[in-house]
Write an enzyme that holds these catalytic residues in place. Structure first.
Site, PDB file in Angstrom:
ATOM      1  N   ASP A 328       0.522  -1.050  -0.229  1.00 52.40           N
ATOM      2  CA  ASP A 328       0.202   0.367  -0.013  1.00 52.40           C
ATOM      3  C   ASP A 328       0.467   1.408  -0.291  1.00 52.40           C
ATOM      4  OD1 ASP A 328      -2.219   1.178   0.450  1.00 52.40           O
ATOM      5  OD2 ASP A 328      -3.036   1.202   1.970  1.00 52.40           O
ATOM      6  N   GLU A 331       1.795   5.355  -4.388  1.00 53.90           N
ATOM      7  CA  GLU A 331       2.499   5.511  -5.111  1.00 53.90           C
ATOM      8  C   GLU A 331       3.286   7.344  -5.845  1.00 53.90           C
ATOM      9  OE1 GLU A 331      -1.477   4.672  -4.186  1.00 53.90           O
ATOM     10  OE2 GLU A 331      -0.478   5.926  -2.960  1.00 53.90           O
ATOM     11  N   ASP A1323     -78.163 -44.277 -19.363  1.00 54.03           N
ATOM     12  CA  ASP A1323     -78.612 -45.368 -19.886  1.00 54.03           C
ATOM     13  C   ASP A1323     -78.387 -45.862 -20.612  1.00 54.03           C
ATOM     14  OD1 ASP A1323     -80.928 -44.163 -18.813  1.00 54.03           O
ATOM     15  OD2 ASP A1323     -81.496 -43.183 -21.192  1.00 54.03           O
TER      16      ASP A1323
END
Length: 1398
Positions: A328, A331, A1323
């Site tokens: 980290d 830069e 029927d």
């Protein structure tokens, strides 16, 4: 004349060099020999012939001064992507004069146009819909800015170095990225475990708190592989130290995690302070201030410094074991401006032109620009600091971890960093903007060659709300680098911190489990990135560049080609507007095809959901998930096959040990590479090839593929087989396409085949009427395609014919949907029955085993069946208790009902052909099997339906049983068995004329000529439970009187009461058990209800005598009442009470007269005449009571009461001719008033004598009936309810008159008639086939083939000794086969001649 100087020190003489390094890469340099050039470790040069390209630098002047270089170029389009590192609020650049500075800087990504951590002067330009693209890379590490302008054009301004441009050409955007990464270095393939979910925060405070976080997230079962510690683990935040008090047990922490299969990563920053490691540094020093206080910065461009860094790291690793490294602040970051003493005033620290970087001061928050490194002045190499640190750290990691791959995570980056490291998007904030911008950042770093990328989930700074964190965890589950990380002094945001039972924890677990399931696919994507340069997280436009709408889709993203992720990125919403690209898509979670494509849609994503869709054409490798990859890697694997428009799919799997270094495309000793392809062969056979192309690795867990899921199979397979190519072994056939229980060894080649049913079986008939032809078919908007297969429809619906969903709302109790007719098919198939374009659908979850789905026109008052059903007042809202799950298909609209326990679709109406018009409604559904029973009343040759394109009409009619003759009752109910042996039942509550068609798909089509669609489904799951649940819905059957279970005698044609008396005596003398005697209409005078014929004057005395001896008597009543009598109280009282069916008053204020049995008075019937002549001459006009009305029931009971009190006693009622039957068609004279379409509707179901209309042998359909609530309805709608409406008043009258239970027997029935009556089958004829059909069985003269199920069976007294097989049983005339199942106790009683003596 020389141009004026902008910033002085112009360089007049330059060298221009251009070379075509590959067929797709051009390099051109503008320089002078002594200037700084980037010392990139990967870029090499080769030459080939040139190709044309579109990067035109004539738009502006070239400026080349010592500290100011400018070059402009015209671009072919505005489709520009890339340049970084910044926060871009849209992925596609705004070309309206936007300037982006590039210079590595430690600052918060806040949405402003600030330069951030990385330096990436690369952009990609998509030229047009052809996909032709190019990329531009400026290899320059000095501070610079890039301006985009509307021409469109780009302008570069840099303050040092040279112009060293690389132009990459591709036929697609993806190819351009591959070309770029071939230059700068393809990405590292991270270790498998680094694909798992990760937790971190700055300042846990102490190791005990870290462990508490670990334990609470373990406790909730969160998939979770990696735990971090930030700088707070250090002693005073100094690299290579740990706090001996707060982190005393840190040396053992890695082992604590390893015991549960987890990993440990710690941070190192790049500064050194006055402690031991600093004394080993041996490099020049520039003092500054960062976390430890006064610090110096290692020069990682120095080999001496690199050696020092490797040595210190190795020493530290021996003390604090860990698994990977997070670097980290590189830069390089500084808390001061330059140094503790500031920076000198010189041209490096204060150049004549400063790009528009943050603070517009080069050494703001970093070192002085005149600081020296081995590679050169910090002015030139500042943006290379992170890159050089990565190179040094890679050497240190290799030294420490040797052959193991490990992982590195860096904040600062430069082109080529991705070859060694991943990246996170920096110190973001818990805001809804940041969750959006993270997607753009991921997509850009995919272009930059760093695919192992992600943002701090839930935000680094700020307190994240539960909603924001929940939505972020959902999308973060699909970040390639998936880590939840936040800063000190803010609330904990690890998932378990929100509570074990929180929605956040549940949805986090859910989507992380999906992530872990798909890790083999994600890992393969990283391998492809590592070996070919393909992107992992991919913009939608990379796959669908020909669709301009995708160029701005930047809040959705893809994993590779095949997985579309659609997150919710705004607060308080559960429906978002998204774009569905032009492909087949399947919802990952529901496995349903998403029917929309190439359009924006509103997608419903409630609090716990994220959109996840698989693209057709994919074969995704999967693995059963666990809480860590250590454990999941030993689990069985699987495949998800998603078929595309051509029923094809392909995919790949890379597999190795997940840790080893040295992976290259040419090395096969430590990996397995599988290539999958599915194709649909010309023989309608699905074929999946699992082809191993490299097999140098054998997994120690002996992994197997156990499950294969195929999505989008157009219809169910008939069989599935798996063949091992080397051995030819066969697993056998199954009817399930979702394949379970396979055992296909990883690393071996197989073929999986499934036989598909013919396309013809998927046709749904668009012209069920006779005499279809091509012209008629196409006039309905349907497809005409002749077939040689018998009964297959030649005219069938296109796949998208029907309705589409326009709105849907789901609650815990059901779903409400609005649907609209597909505008593509606005041709009306039946012009006399106009289509209804907008419908409403309601699905109600009544109970755990009962649901209802109803479809109607909300703008009109269409008829709905007034039969009351028993449904609960409160629905079942607990999804876990329901046996079913309901899904809605969008286009065409359909409802899918899925049995939760098995996944079986027991209803799937998402098939073409759904039609809802005024007088024709049709809906089809796929069936889960071919075992369907029910529907009536129609004579069926077998109990189980034959599904070979048989259609059965349903419309109550005086029709003796005959093949496909619609008979007396209407029962639109069926029971279906599923292949899992579960059962379900479906009722369509509709009383209009209808038919049902079976087809061998298997599928079923309902067609009705009116009303609405109102379906009820019961879920069983056993056949007996289906019946129980169905009768609970419609009403439990009446408990008949005990005596009615005895034998009963009747005939039509007793001559007089003496014949009945003699019969009774003969039966008694013969000792035949006999309980009930009937009288048919011959006991009546001229067949008039409630009037005794003189030939039967003695019948009341005979009945009294029989009843005194324990017998029971039942007499017949027909509903038709003669109106031609001079004195007939039944008619007179009925007319006075207005009980008879009439015409609508606007047509005629009169009874709708029919003719049935009653004769005219004072006539002698000549029976030698033909029947129609007899009816015309001798039959009286008859009126039909409207039994819906209370006044009719009162009248009916009064007439029965008078008959019982004054003429003859009885014990039961036999109600007949209540279909209602008439001997004339419609009305006397045959002229039905009103709309003729009611008698002959636009669609006529296949009914007996359908050519004569619905009024054949019954009333006119426009006759008016009045419901009990006063609503007037057409006989057209309630005809099938006449017998039902007749039954309850008869039952109530019998109960009231006799005071006993008795029994009612009715001829015409409808669902729930059984609450009041029994039924006989009508029927029939004295024929053997009638005996067979009466029991739906098989009968032969000498023996019968029967099946004895798997149980112990007794031939009433003797053990048969056979079970689970067919058996031949003798059938002598004196014997019937009767078997008792073992294990049961049957109560019995000594028999007598009547039940009276029980």
């Amino acid at each position: 004349m020389a141009a004026p100087s902008l910033f002085g020190a112009d360089i007049e003489q330059l060298t221009f060099h251009a070379e075509m390094q590959t067929k797709n890469r051009l390099r051109f340099k503008v320089n002078i020999g002594w200037r700084f050039e980037v010392p990139h470790v990967h870029i090499r040069t080769t030459l080939v012939d040139s190709v044309p390209f579109r990067f035109d630098t004539t738009i502006g002047p070239l400026v080349f001064a010592d500290q100011y270089l400018q070059l402009s170029a015209k671009l072919p389009s505005h489709n520009i992507f890339g340049l970084g590192e910044h926060v871009h609020t849209r992925y596609r650049h705004d070309t309206n004069w936007r300037t982006w500075p590039i210079f590595t800087r430690d600052t918060q990504p806040n949405g402003r146009a600030n330069n951030l951590y990385g330096h990436h002067p690369f952009f990609l330009c998509l030229e047009d819909e052809s996909g032709k693209s190019f990329g531009v890379f400026l290899l320059n590490s000095n501070a610079m800015e890039v301006t985009l302008q509307p021409a469109p054009a780009v302008t570069y301004r840099t303050i040092g170095g040279i112009f060293d441009f690389y132009i990459f050409f591709g036929d697609t955007p993806e190819q351009v990225v591959q070309e770029y990464l071939e230059l700068i270095g393809r990405p590292v393939i991270p270790p498998y475990w680094s694909m798992g979910f990760q937790l971190s925060r700055w300042n846990y405070g102490n190791l005990s708190e870290v462990k508490r976080v670990v334990e609470r997230n373990r406790a909730v079962g969160l998939p979770y592989d990696i735990q971090y510690t930030d700088i707070d683990y250090m002693e005073h935040m100094k690299d290579f130290t740990y706090d001996p008090v707060r982190f005393k047990e840190l040396p053992e922490f890695a082992e604590y995690l390893h015991e549960k299969g987890q990993k440990y990563i710690l941070i190192l920053v790049r500064s050194a302070s006055l402690f031991k490691p600093f004394k080993h540094m041996r490099i020049s020093r520039l003092w500054s201030t960062v976390w430890p206080g006064e610090t110096v910065f290692p020069d990682f461009t120095s080999e001496t410094c690199i050696d020092w860094w490797v040595d210190e790291y190795e020493r530290f690793y021996r003390e604090i074991k860990h698994d990977a490294l997070w670097i980290d602040m590189n830069e390089v970051s500084n808390f001061l401006k330059g140094s503790t003493t500031g920076c000198e005033d010189n041209k490096l620290n204060y150049p004549p032109y400063t790009p528009k970087i943050l603070n517009e001061l080069l050494y703001s928050m970093t070192l002085c620009m005149d600081a020296k490194q081995e590679w050169g002045d910090n002015y030139d190499v500042h943006s290379l600091y992170g890159y050089s640190m990565v190179l040094a750290t890679e050497k240190a990691l290799q030294h420490v971890f040797g052959p193991n791959r490990t992982m590195m995570l860096t904040r600062s980056s430069f082109p080529g960093v991705g070859k060694y490291s991943g990246h996170w998007l920096g110190d973001n904030t818990a805001t809804w903007n940041d969750i959006k911008w993270a997607i753009h950042g991921m997509l850009e770093f995919g272009l930059f060659g760093i695919p192992y990328i992600g943002a701090d989930i839930c935000g680094f700074f700020g307190d994240s709300s539960e909603e924001l964190c929940r939505r972020w965890m959902q999308v973060g589950a699909f970040y390639p680098f998936s880590r939840n990380h936040n800063a000190m002094n803010f609330k904990p945001q690890d998932p378990a911190a929100f509570g074990a039972d929180s929605v956040l924890v549940k949805t986090s677990k859910h989507y992380l489990r999906i992530r872990y399931t798909l890790l083999p696919y994600l890992y393969t994507l990283f391998y492809k990135a590592h070996t070919t340069g393909e992107t992992v997280v991919r913009p939608v436009l990379h796959e669908f560049y020909s669709d301009r709408a995708t160029w701005d889709v930047d809040l959705q993203f893809l994993w590779g080609k095949h997985l579309l992720i659609t997150p919710v990125l705004d607060p308080g919403v559960d429906t978002i507007r998204v774009y569905i690209p032009d492909a087949v898509w399947y919802d990952y979670e529901t496995v349903r095809a998403f029917l929309n494509r190439r359009k924006h849609v509103d997608m419903y994503l409630p609090a716990d959901k994220l959109g996840l869709h698989i693209r057709g054409g994919a074969v995704l490798p999967t693995q059963r998930p666990e809480v860590t990859t250590t454990h999941s890697r030993s689990n069985p694997m699987g495949l998800v096959i998603a078929l595309d428009d051509n029923n094809q799919a392909a995919g790949e799997l890379f597999w190795d040990d997940g840790d080893s270094r040295g992976i290259t495309i040419s090395v096969s000793l430590n990996k397995v590479w599988l290539y999958f392809r599915h194709r649909l062969s010309a023989t309608s056979q699905g074929v999946l090839t699992m082809q191993v192309t490299k097999a140098g690795y054998k997994d120690p867990n002996n992994l197997k593929f156990e499950n294969i899921t195929v999505l989008g199979v157009p219809h169910p397979p008939t069989s599935v087989s798996v063949t091992h190519v080397n051995t030819g072994s066969h697993l056998g056939a199954t009817t399930v396409l979702f394949l379970h229980g396979l055992s296909l060894t990883l690393g071996e080649t197989y073929l999986v085949r499934w036989d598909m049913e013919d396309e013809e079986l998927q046709r749904f008939n668009c012209h069920p009427e006779e005499n279809a032809d091509e012209a008629k078919c196409k006039s309905r908007g349907c497809i005409w395609k002749p077939s040689s297969t018998e009964r297959v429809p030649w005219c069938f619906y296109p796949k998208d014919y029907g309705y589409v969903v326009t709105a849907a709302t789901e609650t815990d109790s059901g779903i409400m949907v609005d649907i609209t007719r597909n505008v593509k098919h606005r041709i009306s198939a039946r012009p006399d029955s106009p289509d209804i374009n907008n419908l409403r659908v309601e699905i109600r979850y009544h109970t755990s085993d009962l649901l209802q789905f109803k479809i109607w026109d909300p703008t009109s008052d269409r008829f709905e069946v007034p039969v009351p059903l028993s449904t609960p007042d409160a629905p079942e809202t607990d999804e876990n208790k329901r046996l079913y799950k309901v899904l809605i298909s969008n286009k065409p609209f359909g409802i899918q009902v899925i049995r939760r326990s098995t996944g079986t679709k027991i209803w799937d109406s998402s098939v073409p052909g759904f039609t809802f018009s005024d007088m024709f409604i049709q809906v089809s559904t796929r069936l889960p099997s071919k075992f369907i029973y029910g529907f009536g009343e129609t004579e069926h040759p077998t109990f189980k339906h034959d599904l070979n394109y048989h259609t059965w009409g349903m419309f109550s009619k005086d029709q003796p049983p005959g093949y496909k003759m619609n008979c007396y009752g209407v029962h639109p109910f069926y029971m279906g068995l599923e292949d899992t042996a579960d059962a379900h039942g479906v009722l369509l509550l509709n009383s209009n004329a209808m038919d049902v068609t079976f087809q061998p798909t298997p599928a079923l089509t309902f067609r009705t000529v009116g009303g609405i669609l109102d379906f009820y489904m019961v879920l069983g799951p056993t056949p007996e439970m289906v019946v129980q649940e169905y009768t609970a819905l419609i009403g439990r059957p009446v408990l008949p009187a005990y005596w009615s279970l005895g034998f009963q005698l009747c005939r039509y044609g007793y001559a007089n009461d003496s014949e009945i008396k003699s019969l009774y005596k003969d039966m008694r003398a013969a000792g035949i058990p006999y309980d009930v005697q009937y009288a048919d209409i011959d006991y009546m005078e001229r067949q008039l209800d409630f009037v005794l014929d003189s030939e039967f004057a003695g019948l009341p005395a005979v009945v009294d005598s029989m009843r005194n001896e324990g017998m029971r008597f039942i007499f017949i009543l027909d509903p038709a009442i003669s109106g031609n009598e001079t004195r007939y109280p039944a008619f007179e009282r009925g007319q006075a009470a207005d009980v008879f069916i009439k015409w609508p008053k606007h047509l005629k204020d009169d009874i709708v007269w029919g003719k049935v049995w009653p004769d005219l008075p004072n006539v002698d019937v000549d029976e030698n005449l033909d029947w129609d002549t007899q009816v015309e001459i001798y039959r009286a006009y008859t009126a039909f009571p409207n039994f819906f009305r209370t006044q009719t029931a009162t009248w009916w009971q009064k007439e029965i009461q008078d008959f019982y009190n004054n003429i003859m006693k009885f014990d039961g009622l036999w109600i007949d001719m209540n279909e209602p039957a008439s001997f004339v068609h419609g009305t006397v004279g045959g002229k039905c008033l009103g709309d003729p379409l009611l008698e002959n509707p636009p669609y006529m179901p296949p009914l007996e004598s359908k050519h004569l209309g619905l009024n054949h042998k019954t009333l006119c359909m426009n006759s008016e009936q009045i419901l009990n609530n006063g609503r007037k309805v057409r006989h057209y709608d309630v005809h099938n309810l006449y017998g039902w409406s007749h039954t309850k008043p008869s039952f109530d009258a019998l109960l009231s008159v006799t005071g006993k239970r008795g029994v009612v027997v009715t001829r015409s029935t409808y669902p729930s008639s059984g609450k009041w009556a029994g039924h006989w089958l009508g029927d029939n004829f004295s024929r053997w086939d009638q005996l067979v059909k009466s029991i739906i069985g098989i009968c032969r003269f000498r023996e019968v083939e029967g099946y004895l199920p798997n149980a112990r069976w007794y031939d009433y007294h003797t053990d048969v000794g056979v079970r689970g097989e067919m058996i031949s049983l003798p059938t002598p005339l004196s014997h019937i086969n009767l078997h008792v199942r073992g294990g049961y106790i049957l109560p019995q009683q000594k028999p007598e001649n009547t039940t009276y003596y029980r």
